[in-house]
Design an enzyme around this catalytic site. Structure first.
Site, mmCIF file in Angstrom:
data_model
loop_
_atom_site.group_PDB
_atom_site.id
_atom_site.type_symbol
_atom_site.label_atom_id
_atom_site.label_comp_id
_atom_site.label_asym_id
_atom_site.label_seq_id
_atom_site.Cartn_x
_atom_site.Cartn_y
_atom_site.Cartn_z
ATOM 1 C CG ASN A 9 -1.845 1.444 1.481
ATOM 2 O OD1 ASN A 9 -1.765 2.097 0.380
ATOM 3 N ND2 ASN A 9 -2.351 1.519 2.385
ATOM 4 C CE LYS A 11 0.058 3.477 4.670
ATOM 5 N NZ LYS A 11 -0.285 3.633 6.051
ATOM 6 C CG HIS A 93 -5.982 1.462 4.789
ATOM 7 N ND1 HIS A 93 -5.656 2.630 5.912
ATOM 8 C CD2 HIS A 93 -4.902 0.771 4.786
ATOM 9 C CE1 HIS A 93 -4.557 2.532 6.127
ATOM 10 N NE2 HIS A 93 -3.811 1.321 5.537
ATOM 11 C CD GLU A 95 -3.122 5.335 6.434
ATOM 12 O OE1 GLU A 95 -3.206 5.550 5.189
ATOM 13 O OE2 GLU A 95 -2.373 5.075 7.124
ATOM 14 C CD GLU A 165 -3.599 -2.795 7.195
ATOM 15 O OE1 GLU A 165 -2.817 -2.875 6.714
ATOM 16 O OE2 GLU A 165 -4.490 -1.887 6.881
ATOM 17 N N GLY A 171 1.857 2.314 10.571
ATOM 18 C CA GLY A 171 2.720 3.400 10.481
ATOM 19 C C GLY A 171 3.432 3.921 11.760
ATOM 20 C CB SER A 210 4.783 -1.600 11.806
ATOM 21 O OG SER A 210 4.258 -0.276 12.105
HETATM 22 C C1 PEP Z 1 -0.976 -0.032 5.788
HETATM 23 O O1 PEP Z 1 -1.088 1.122 5.536
HETATM 24 O O2 PEP Z 1 -1.766 -0.795 5.338
HETATM 25 C C2 PEP Z 1 0.123 -0.357 6.816
HETATM 26 C C3 PEP Z 1 0.269 -1.619 7.114
HETATM 27 O O3 PEP Z 1 1.074 0.512 6.889
HETATM 28 P P1 PEP Z 1 2.544 0.282 7.533
HETATM 29 O O4 PEP Z 1 3.135 -1.126 7.421
HETATM 30 O O5 PEP Z 1 3.624 1.347 7.300
HETATM 31 O O6 PEP Z 1 2.193 0.214 9.182
#
Ligand code: PEP
Length: 249
Positions: A9, A11, A93, A95, A165, A171, A210
Site C-alpha cells: 500500500n 498510500k 483501510h 485511514e 490491521e 505506521g 509495521s
Molecule cells: C498500511 O497502511 O496498510 C500499513 C500496514 O502501513 P505500515 O506497514 O506502514 O504500518
C-alpha cells in the site's frame, strides 16, 4: 491450501520516477514464493499496468466509489478501475475510516460493488489502541466483518481477502507480535467457519501493521496468517522484496 499474498500500500507517496524504480526492483527481486499485489496512488495505475504487463505481480486501487457514475467529484468508479486491468480494490483501510469518515455500511457497499464488477476486495479491519486496551478487539473486528457478511453472504469470502490491521500498529513501528496477530486471525477464521468451514479454510487473512523484513517470517509462519499488507516498508525496494521472499508459498 492458501497461497501467501503480500500487498504493497503506497498510500499518497511517490512520483513517476519512484514508481518506475520500485517496480523494476520488484520485478527483478521477487522469488515467486508469494502472490504480490501493488496498490499505487490511482494516477499511477496506467504506468503500473504497463510496467507489470506479462509479470505475475498484480495491482489495484486504494479506494473506489460504490456508485456507478455521475456527479461524484473526485471519485473513481469500478468501470474505470476495470479499464486498467486492476485485480484488487483496497476497501475500508483505517485511514479511510478515520480520516474520511467511512462507516461499516459504506465499506459493505463498496465490497458489494467491487464483487459485482468482478474484482477482488481486500477488506481492511482492525481495532484502535483504546479498543484493544478496553478488551473489545474481538467485538470491534467481529462487527466490521459482520457488516460485510450480512451484505454479501459467506460464499463471497472465497474471493474476498481480509487484511487484519490493528490501527495502533499502522505506521507506528509497533508490529503486533506473531501471537497477538494469530489470536485475532484465528478469531476471524472461527467466525467464518461458523458460517461455512470450507469457505473459511480458503479465505486469505493478511496481517498489516509495521511489517518489516525482520518480522515477516515469524508472522507468515503463523497458521492463520496468509501474508501481509505492507505500507511504509513497501516504499523501500529491498525491504519489500525481502518481505515477499520471506513467504514459503
Ligand atoms: C498500511 O497502511 O496498510 C500499513 C500496514 O502501513 P505500515 O506497514 O506502514 O504500518
Amino acid at each position: 491450501m492458501r497461497r501467501t499474498l503480500v500487498a504493497a500500500n503506497w498510500k499518497m507517496n511517490g512520483n513517476k520516477e519512484t514508481v518506475a524504480s520500485l517496480l523494476t526492483a520488484f520485478k527483478n527481486g521477487m522469488s515467486g514464493s508469494a502472490d504480490v499485489a501493488i496498490f499505487p496512488p490511482a494516477l499511477y495505475v496506467p504506468q503500473v499496468a504497463q510496467a507489470l504487463a506479462g509479470t505475475d505481480i498484480s495491482f489495484g486501487v486504494q479506494n473506489v466509489s460504490a456508485q456507478e457514475s455521475g456527479a461524484f467529484t473526485g471519485e473513481l468508479s469500478l468501470s474505470m478501475v476495470n479499464d486498467f486491468a486492476c485485480k484488487y480494490v483496497l476497501i475500508g483501510h483505517s485511514e479511510r475510516r478515520e480520516l474520511f469518515g467511512e462507516t461499516d455500511a459504506d465499506v459493505a457497499q463498496k465490497v458489494v460493488a467491487t464483487l459485482k464488477a468482478g474484482l477482488i476486495p481486500m477488506l481492511c479491519i482492525g481495532e484502535t489502541l483504546e479498543q484493544r486496551e478496553s478488551g473489545i478487539t474481538e467485538e470491534v473486528v467481529g462487527t466490521q466483518i459482520k457488516a460485510v457478511l450480512d451484505a454479501v453472504g459467506i460464499a463471497a469470502f472465497e474471493t474476498i481477502v481480509i487484511a487484519y490491521e490493528p490501527v495502533w500498529a499502522i505506521g507506528t513501528g509497533k508490529t503486533a507480535s506473531p501471537e497477538q496477530a494469530q489470536d485475532v486471525h484465528a478469531f476471524i477464521r472461527g467466525m467464518l467457519e461458523a458460517e461455512d468451514a470450507a469457505v473459511a479454510a480458503k479465505t486469505r487473512i493478511l496481517y498489516g501493521g509495521s511489517v518489516k523484513a525482520a518480522s515477516a517470517e515469524a508472522l507468515f509462519g503463523q497458521p492463520d496468517i496468509d501474508g501481509g499488507l505492507v505500507g511504509g516498508a513497501s516504499l523501500l525496494a529491498d525491504e519489500f522484496v525481502a518481505i515477499c521472499n520471506a513467504a514459503k508459498g
